[in-house]
Write an enzyme that holds these catalytic residues in place. Sequence first.
Site, PDB file in Angstrom:
ATOM      1  N   CYS A   1      -0.080   4.050   3.177  1.00  0.00           N
ATOM      2  CA  CYS A   1       1.010   2.894   4.011  1.00  0.00           C
ATOM      3  C   CYS A   1       2.375   3.244   4.114  1.00  0.00           C
ATOM      4  O   CYS A   1       3.110   3.544   5.381  1.00  0.00           O
ATOM      5  CB  CYS A   1      -0.046   1.587   4.189  1.00  0.00           C
ATOM      6  SG  CYS A   1      -0.927   0.996   4.147  1.00  0.00           S
TER       7      CYS A   1
ATOM      8  N   CYS B   1       1.032  -1.170  -0.108  1.00  0.00           N
ATOM      9  CA  CYS B   1       0.343  -0.259   0.079  1.00  0.00           C
ATOM     10  C   CYS B   1       1.135   1.753  -0.185  1.00  0.00           C
ATOM     11  O   CYS B   1       1.793   1.704   1.351  1.00  0.00           O
ATOM     12  CB  CYS B   1      -0.925  -0.051   0.908  1.00  0.00           C
ATOM     13  SG  CYS B   1      -1.548   1.081   1.529  1.00  0.00           S
TER      14      CYS B   1
END
Length: 148
Positions: free
Chosen positions: A72, A69
């Site tokens: 992230c 991600c």
Amino acid sequence: MTDLLHVVCPHCDARNRLPAARLREAPKCGRCQKALFTGAPLALDQARFDKHLAGGDLPLIVDFWAEWCGPCRAMAPIFARAAAELEPRARFIKVDVDANPALQQRYRIQGIPALMCFVGGKAAAQQAGLSDPGVFRQWVDRFAPATT
């Protein structure tokens, strides 16, 4: 009278009891003798997460994330900086949702990064997506036990 807090060791997961006023005095674990606070987020699996959730009195600020991600990965240094600045008033935890799908389901994480603050074993605040350190500071100021 001294307020005693339970703090779970980031190394051996032992539950330690110490006066709130001593949080900033670099306390060590009674079992393994390592530092109770490292100034860095703690990566936990489900079993260890459950120990910290049930055994500690400090707010748990959790970043639910995944390696693939992009947002992230962008959140990681912000989260690490918040941990360095705000420990020992709270414990900062990272949970990889790919490695811990049961936690993802338990907390109904649908998008990542998902940030949550747990107090007394229950979710007290949450936010989805990228965040700034101010959110973490607000959560700590609101939910952390008094240390003086």
